[in-house]
Design a protein around this motif. Structure first.
Motif, mmCIF file in Angstrom:
data_model
loop_
_atom_site.group_PDB
_atom_site.id
_atom_site.type_symbol
_atom_site.label_atom_id
_atom_site.label_comp_id
_atom_site.label_asym_id
_atom_site.label_seq_id
_atom_site.Cartn_x
_atom_site.Cartn_y
_atom_site.Cartn_z
ATOM 1 N N THR A 125 3.472 -1.136 5.087
ATOM 2 C CA THR A 125 2.816 -2.382 4.678
ATOM 3 C C THR A 125 3.289 -3.564 5.523
ATOM 4 O O THR A 125 2.490 -4.406 5.944
ATOM 5 C CB THR A 125 3.112 -2.663 3.190
ATOM 6 N N GLN B 87 -3.588 0.509 -0.702
ATOM 7 C CA GLN B 87 -3.388 -0.361 -1.858
ATOM 8 C C GLN B 87 -3.976 0.255 -3.121
ATOM 9 O O GLN B 87 -3.372 0.198 -4.196
ATOM 10 C CB GLN B 87 -4.008 -1.735 -1.580
ATOM 11 N N GLY C 175 0.831 -1.188 0.000
ATOM 12 C CA GLY C 175 0.000 0.000 0.000
ATOM 13 C C GLY C 175 0.872 1.245 0.000
ATOM 14 O O GLY C 175 1.974 1.256 0.559
#
Length: 333
Positions: A280, A73, A60
């Motif tokens: 992430t 994302q 993301g």
């Protein structure tokens, strides 16, 4: 402020991963055996990926601290659209499509005609199940294997998508067979899959052959920093290569060189967005805090344990600056 440890990571509370050793490095016997290990991994783990991460199995791009992983994302996809200026309605080949999150997004939001390919038959099954539900084709109306799921026309979008089980290194032979009409694309899109491919030069040359003149190659991927010492390679990079079932990691400049050798010209040179995506793996590490998940990984053998331990290595690599994330875009003259 969190106290830093010798690993470059902030000190944390106990985690189930602390109870298990990092498996010793296991060299790949051959590129074919590596691909078989990758395929087996995704056949087993794809349902877990989907349950943990949802339909987008990629990093993301976090623009603010309060964004969810799902928003981040989508941010990454939109950033790739920004640097590539992919036209609406484009014909796209999504290589290493996972469970189809990006393929569906491009079809729904950009009206694209998307073919998603993955080496995993299980990922194709999941992708078709999700897409069938979204398009209303989940009750006995699923299209044949090579046909498209169609999204309704809404505000000029209404694209379509299909999913094929296909080794990316065989995509040129599949889409340009000697005995049938060749298929071409406006764009080859590959997000966090090229690092898995043993023969990267073959991927670049195949992509060049498959895109039309003026067509695009859009890449988001994992890289190692240039000019690392042997000690940095051993400590930070090898555990990632081992756990994530990668041949050696490349630098982003090496991708540029291979793309240009294949005939592409850079539309967007590599942009390092490591600091914006590193969160992430902080989220991922927290998501794998279940002892039962570690027990399942161990039951799958050393590759399962090495995979989960690589989460820690990814975080360490980002913290130390040895592991990088970059996006880029090329155009066929």
């Amino acid at each position: 402020m969190a106290q830093q440890t010798g690993t470059g990571l902030p000190s944390e509370g106990p985690h189930p991963g602390d109870q298990h050793e990092v498996p010793s490095f296991e060299a790949h016997g051959s590129f074919d055996s590596l691909k078989e290990r990758i395929k087996k991994h995704y056949e087993i783990a794809s349902d877990y990926y989907y349950s943990l991460w949802g339909q987008h199995i990629h990093h993301g791009l976090f623009k603010s601290a309060d964004e969810t992983k799902e928003q981040a994302q989508v941010n990454l996809i939109n950033y790739l659209l920004e640097i590539s200026a992919l036209p609406t309605g484009a014909k796209v080949l999504d290589v290493g499509c996972g469970v189809g999150g990006t393929s569906r997004f491009l079809a729904k939001e950009r009206g694209c005609q998307v073919t998603g390919i993955t080496i995993s038959g299980r990922q194709v099954q999941i992708a078709k199940q999700i897409t069938g539900t979204e398009t209303g084709a989940s009750t006995g109306a699923t299209p044949p294997p090579t046909d498209f799921f169609k999204y309704p026309e809404e505000a000029g979008k209404g694209g379509k998508v299909r999913f094929l089980e296909l080794d990316a290194e065989k995509m040129l032979d599949h889409f340009r067979p000697s005995t049938a009409e060749a298929e071409t694309f406006d764009c080859v899109w590959i997000s966090e899959a090229l690092s898995h491919l043993p023969n990267k030069e073959l991927f670049f040359s195949s992509s060049f052959a498959l895109v039309k003149s003026g067509g695009l190659l859009v890449i988001a991927d994992w890289f190692k920093a240039p000019d690392l010492s042997p000690q940095q390679e051993e400590a930070d990079i090898k555990p990632i290569e081992d756990g994530m079932l990668l041949p050696r990691l490349y630098t982003s400049d090496e991708y540029v060189a291979m793309a240009e050798k294949a005939g592409f010209k850079a539309r967007q040179k590599p942009v390092d967005i490591s600091k914006d995506v590193a969160k992430t793996w902080d989220i991922s590490w927290s998501l794998v805090a279940s002892p039962s998940l570690w027990a399942f990984a161990i039951s799958q053998g050393r590759d399962g344990l090495a995979f989960l331990q690589a989460f820690r290595a990814m975080r360490r690599g980002y913290a130390n600056g040895t592991f990088r994330y970059a996006v880029m875009c090329f155009e066929k003259p």
